[in-house]
Design an enzyme around this catalytic site. Structure first.
Site, PDB file in Angstrom:
ATOM      1  N   HIS A 175      18.462 -23.550  47.278  1.00 56.47           N
ATOM      2  CA  HIS A 175      19.045 -22.497  48.105  1.00 56.47           C
ATOM      3  C   HIS A 175      19.430 -21.288  47.247  1.00 56.47           C
ATOM      4  O   HIS A 175      19.315 -20.147  47.686  1.00 56.47           O
ATOM      5  CB  HIS A 175      20.268 -23.034  48.859  1.00 56.47           C
ATOM      6  CG  HIS A 175      20.872 -22.060  49.816  1.00 56.47           C
ATOM      7  ND1 HIS A 175      20.204 -21.599  50.934  1.00 56.47           N
ATOM      8  CD2 HIS A 175      22.074 -21.442  49.824  1.00 56.47           C
ATOM      9  CE1 HIS A 175      20.970 -20.754  51.581  1.00 56.47           C
ATOM     10  NE2 HIS A 175      22.116 -20.633  50.929  1.00 56.47           N
ATOM     11  N   TYR A 180      32.660 -14.635  49.799  1.00 59.21           N
ATOM     12  CA  TYR A 180      32.478 -16.085  49.692  1.00 59.21           C
ATOM     13  C   TYR A 180      33.266 -16.654  48.517  1.00 59.21           C
ATOM     14  O   TYR A 180      33.923 -17.684  48.640  1.00 59.21           O
ATOM     15  CB  TYR A 180      30.986 -16.398  49.575  1.00 59.21           C
ATOM     16  CG  TYR A 180      30.667 -17.868  49.703  1.00 59.21           C
ATOM     17  CD1 TYR A 180      30.589 -18.458  50.964  1.00 59.21           C
ATOM     18  CD2 TYR A 180      30.435 -18.658  48.590  1.00 59.21           C
ATOM     19  CE1 TYR A 180      30.298 -19.802  51.105  1.00 59.21           C
ATOM     20  CE2 TYR A 180      30.142 -20.013  48.720  1.00 59.21           C
ATOM     21  CZ  TYR A 180      30.075 -20.575  49.975  1.00 59.21           C
ATOM     22  OH  TYR A 180      29.795 -21.908  50.102  1.00 59.21           O
ATOM     23  N   ALA A 191      25.662 -13.359  51.064  1.00 61.39           N
ATOM     24  CA  ALA A 191      24.804 -12.365  50.416  1.00 61.39           C
ATOM     25  C   ALA A 191      23.601 -11.986  51.281  1.00 61.39           C
ATOM     26  O   ALA A 191      23.146 -10.845  51.249  1.00 61.39           O
ATOM     27  CB  ALA A 191      24.344 -12.882  49.057  1.00 61.39           C
ATOM     28  N   GLU A 211      23.212 -27.151  43.366  1.00 60.80           N
ATOM     29  CA  GLU A 211      22.328 -28.285  43.086  1.00 60.80           C
ATOM     30  C   GLU A 211      20.992 -28.200  43.811  1.00 60.80           C
ATOM     31  O   GLU A 211      20.123 -29.040  43.594  1.00 60.80           O
ATOM     32  CB  GLU A 211      23.042 -29.576  43.486  1.00 60.80           C
ATOM     33  CG  GLU A 211      24.299 -29.828  42.671  1.00 60.80           C
ATOM     34  CD  GLU A 211      25.057 -31.072  43.136  1.00 60.80           C
ATOM     35  OE1 GLU A 211      24.581 -31.758  44.072  1.00 60.80           O
ATOM     36  OE2 GLU A 211      26.111 -31.343  42.557  1.00 60.80           O
ATOM     37  N   VAL A 213      26.452 -15.071  43.930  1.00 64.55           N
ATOM     38  CA  VAL A 213      25.713 -16.301  44.199  1.00 64.55           C
ATOM     39  C   VAL A 213      25.751 -17.112  42.908  1.00 64.55           C
ATOM     40  O   VAL A 213      25.302 -16.642  41.863  1.00 64.55           O
ATOM     41  CB  VAL A 213      24.249 -16.014  44.607  1.00 64.55           C
ATOM     42  CG1 VAL A 213      23.537 -17.307  44.976  1.00 64.55           C
ATOM     43  CG2 VAL A 213      24.189 -15.005  45.747  1.00 64.55           C
ATOM     44  N   ILE A 214      26.317 -18.315  42.982  1.00 67.35           N
ATOM     45  CA  ILE A 214      26.415 -19.198  41.820  1.00 67.35           C
ATOM     46  C   ILE A 214      25.481 -20.380  42.039  1.00 67.35           C
ATOM     47  O   ILE A 214      25.479 -20.998  43.104  1.00 67.35           O
ATOM     48  CB  ILE A 214      27.872 -19.689  41.606  1.00 67.35           C
ATOM     49  CG1 ILE A 214      28.803 -18.481  41.396  1.00 67.35           C
ATOM     50  CG2 ILE A 214      27.944 -20.655  40.429  1.00 67.35           C
ATOM     51  CD1 ILE A 214      30.280 -18.841  41.307  1.00 67.35           C
TER      52      ILE A 214
END
Length: 179
Positions: free
Chosen positions: A90, A27, A58, A87, A83-84
């Protein structure tokens, strides 16, 4: 924390080459590529072989590992992705569920190194994925290799307490089993 040192275990050693599956979500492609480079280098340094498959995100990594365990022939697995925080909530869902799913597979006896980064910023991910910095891809591969070594150490023939397949399968001519 700057200046903090961490103990790194010596590299796992093997009599027979371990075969690992690396499951990666590209991603964030640059981060994924660095994670993959670190994992591949660690597996090769330990004398192992590897295959790599990509999944969309992920959350799909654990499913791919579960499928590979049922249908493939691997000694262990390396889960890689990033995974960042965004907002929405999620982020928490993906972080928690991907980690929980890998942990559940591990508790079933699969040898998995978890290299799914869960970070606040792109910069944090870059530092953790960098093979010359934190090298979390290499660390995940090392974790899987150590678990494979443990599995092989403890996976020998059983004796003493408990039942074995030989005991359960030794049937007398009258249909009863013997010990």
């Amino acid at each position: 924390m700057a200046g903090t040192s961490h103990y790194i275990m010596p590299r796992a050693e093997f009599d027979q080459k371990p075969k690992l599956l690396i499951v990666i979500s590209p991603y964030y492609k640059d981060i994924a590529d660095n994670l993959l480079s670190g994992a591949q280098a660690e597996i090769e340094a330990a004398g192992g072989t590897h295959e790599t498959v990509q999944v969309p995100g992920a959350l799909e990594i654990s499913t791919a590992i579960g499928i590979a365990e049922r249908l493939g022939n691997f000694d262990g697995y390396v889960a890689l992705g990033c995974v960042i925080r965004g907002e929405t909530t999620h982020y928490e869902t993906v972080c928690n569920d991907s980690s929980r799913a890998l942990q559940m597979l591990g508790l079933q006896g699969l040898c998995i190194g978890n290299g799914i980064l869960t970070v606040e910023t792109q910069k944090q991910a870059e530092v953790r994925a960098d093979t010359k910095d934190q090298n979390k891809g290499g660390g995940a591969a090392a974790a899987a290799l150590h678990l494979i070594a443990l599995s092989r150490k403890w996976g020998g023939a059983r004796s003493g307490v408990g039942f074995t397949n030989d005991i359960l399968m030794a049937a007398n001519t009258d249909g009863s089993t013997t010990a």
